[in-house]
Design a protein around this motif. Structure first.
Motif, short mmCIF file in Angstrom:
data_model
loop_
_atom_site.label_atom_id
_atom_site.label_comp_id
_atom_site.label_asym_id
_atom_site.label_seq_id
_atom_site.Cartn_x
_atom_site.Cartn_y
_atom_site.Cartn_z
N LYS A 167 9.96 -0.41 -2.22
CA LYS A 167 11.00 0.45 -2.63
C LYS A 167 12.24 -0.60 -2.81
CE LYS A 167 11.62 2.86 1.06
NZ LYS A 167 10.27 2.35 1.81
N THR A 180 11.88 -3.87 -3.38
CA THR A 180 11.53 -4.71 -4.53
C THR A 180 11.84 -4.12 -5.74
OG1 THR A 180 9.78 -5.56 -2.81
CG2 THR A 180 9.44 -6.22 -5.21
N ILE A 197 4.92 -5.58 -8.80
CA ILE A 197 5.83 -6.67 -8.91
C ILE A 197 5.45 -7.82 -8.05
CG2 ILE A 197 8.37 -7.13 -8.83
CD1 ILE A 197 8.71 -3.84 -8.53
N1 LIG Z 1 1.52 -7.93 -4.10
C1 LIG Z 1 2.56 -6.99 -4.07
N2 LIG Z 1 3.53 -7.03 -3.17
C2 LIG Z 1 4.62 -6.39 -3.14
C3 LIG Z 1 4.84 -5.37 -4.45
N3 LIG Z 1 6.24 -4.95 -4.31
C4 LIG Z 1 6.42 -5.25 -3.07
N4 LIG Z 1 5.57 -6.27 -2.38
C5 LIG Z 1 5.82 -6.76 -1.04
O1 LIG Z 1 5.66 -5.71 -0.15
C6 LIG Z 1 6.51 -6.16 1.01
C7 LIG Z 1 7.47 -4.92 1.08
O2 LIG Z 1 8.42 -4.61 0.14
P1 LIG Z 1 9.78 -4.01 0.16
O3 LIG Z 1 10.37 -3.91 -1.17
O4 LIG Z 1 10.58 -4.58 1.28
O5 LIG Z 1 9.30 -2.33 0.81
P2 LIG Z 1 10.42 -1.34 1.18
O6 LIG Z 1 9.76 -0.15 0.72
O7 LIG Z 1 11.71 -1.49 0.72
O8 LIG Z 1 10.27 -1.59 2.74
P3 LIG Z 1 11.34 -0.74 3.70
O9 LIG Z 1 12.66 -1.06 3.52
O10 LIG Z 1 10.98 -1.37 5.04
O11 LIG Z 1 10.87 0.73 3.83
C8 LIG Z 1 7.32 -7.49 0.74
O12 LIG Z 1 6.58 -8.54 1.34
C9 LIG Z 1 7.19 -7.38 -0.93
O13 LIG Z 1 7.33 -8.79 -1.43
C10 LIG Z 1 3.95 -5.67 -5.30
O14 LIG Z 1 4.12 -4.85 -6.60
N5 LIG Z 1 2.92 -6.63 -5.30
#
Ligand SMILES: Nc1nc2c(ncn2[C@@H]2O[C@H](COP(=O)(O)OP(=O)(O)OP(=O)(O)O)[C@@H](O)[C@H]2O)c(=O)[nH]1
Ligand SMILES: [Mg+2]
Length: 330
Positions: free
Chosen positions: A175, A177, A292
């Protein structure tokens, strides 16, 4: 709506950062405020107290325009300074007084709306409005208000007042990211974050011409017990006009946590995004897939931007040739 006595208005959108801001000061003698007095039509470089330097313009006999740098902090400091000097901020100035060059009342209101509208998409459609109303023989707000409602209006108001888009989903699905990528690619306009530690205001982000207020929420799943995180996410979800539900390829199903889905406003729209698509296949139920990657490469982001825009202000609404009662939002 005309206000008598010294006052000032901020003519540019306050929540965005532009190169310059425009502050109109109505005062009989600007020298009493420590500002240079100018003759009609004169333009000068000027110092605005100890806050900033910029351009000073004598627009009409009643008012001068201060054009400092457009940062939120500068605009706020100048507005505060003027208020301290007995020149309060007037939220609603009469557009006809601000834009004496306008040929009709509707044109003056259009110019006022144009100065405040954060969405680039608003420009062409607002510029069209005086002509559209005139084609019906209508030039005043009163006459226009007497005409029956047009269905498209509620969607077009989103061009003037940014809607709330909430990104929700389980922890670690991408989310944050996603918003970081959108901010990087789509001219983020940093939102005014003062006093909002709990009640997020998010960031204003330009999605292909439509500016929305995007709010990231903490990851929620069944393991998250009721408490601050849930409360925060619920507060955002209740206010959201559009929910971007992020579903990871690891997620067993594409359903939103029940506590959140119960809170979604009945008029809110939903886009289910399959995130981190490069890591695996998604279950059915996602509207589109994105990825991403750490190296900066992305897939599906433009489709998502288009999807959101189409949900909020459909192309059919944008191309609707009927006039729009845009002033109800200014
Ligand atoms: N391979 C890959 N990794 C991703 C992608 N999007 C995000 N990530 C990775 O996934 C992990 C979690 O991403 P976040 O964006 O922090 O996820 P979030 O949903 O905000 O997580 P919370 O805030 O804990 O709920 C990070 O290590 C990112 O770098 C993607 O499209 N591909
Ligand atoms: Mg996050």
């Amino acid at each position: 709506m005309e206000r008598s006595g010294p006052h000032h208005t901020i003519e540019t959108p306050r929540s965005s950062i532009g190169a310059i801001a425009i502050i109109r000061v109505v005062h009989p003698d600007p020298t009493q405020l420590g500002l240079t007095n100018l003759r009609d039509g004169q333009v000068r470089l000027a110092k605005f107290w100890d806050i900033d330097e910029g351009v000073l313009v004598r627009w009409d006999p009643d008012s001068i325009m201060l054009m400092p740098h457009g940062g939120i902090a500068i605009v706020r400091a100048i507005s505060q300074k003027l208020a301290n000097l007995g020149v309060p901020l007037a939220e609603f100035a009469d557009p006809c007084a601000v834009y004496p060059e306008a040929e009709t009342e509707i044109e003056a209101y259009m110019l006022a709306a144009l100065a405040r509208a954060p969405s680039p998409q608003a420009v062409d459609i607002l510029l069209e409005q005086p002509r559209r109303w005139r084609a019906l023989g209508i030039e005043t707000i009163e006459c226009a208000n007497a005409v029956i409602d047009f269905s498209a209006e509620s969607e077009l108001t989103r061009l003037i007042e940014p809607v709330i888009v909430a990104a929700v989903g389980r922890a670690n699905v991408g989310k944050s990211t996603l918003i970081n990528a959108l901010v990087g690619e789509h001219v983020a306009i940093v939102a005014d974050l003062a006093g909002t530690t709990r009640d997020h205001v998010g960031v204003l982000v330009d999605l292909g011409g439509l500016v929305v207020r995007w709010i990231d929420t903490p990851g929620i799943d069944e393991r998250v017990e009721d408490g601050d995180e849930i409360d925060l996410a619920l507060g955002v979800v209740r206010r959201a006009d559009l929910i971007v539900h992020c579903v990871d390829s690891n997620d067993i199903d594409a359903r939103l946590d029940e506590r959140l889905s119960d809170a979604v406003h009945r008029d809110a729209q939903l886009v289910v995004v399959g995130t981190r698509a490069d890591l695996g296949e998604h279950q059915s139920g996602v509207d589109l897939r994105i990825s991403i990657n750490a190296d900066g490469s992305m897939l599906g982001i433009e489709s998502l931007v288009e999807r959101i825009r189409e949900c909020l202000v459909p192309e059919s609404t944008m191309s609707d040739p009927r006039p729009w009662r845009f002033w109800e939002q200014i």
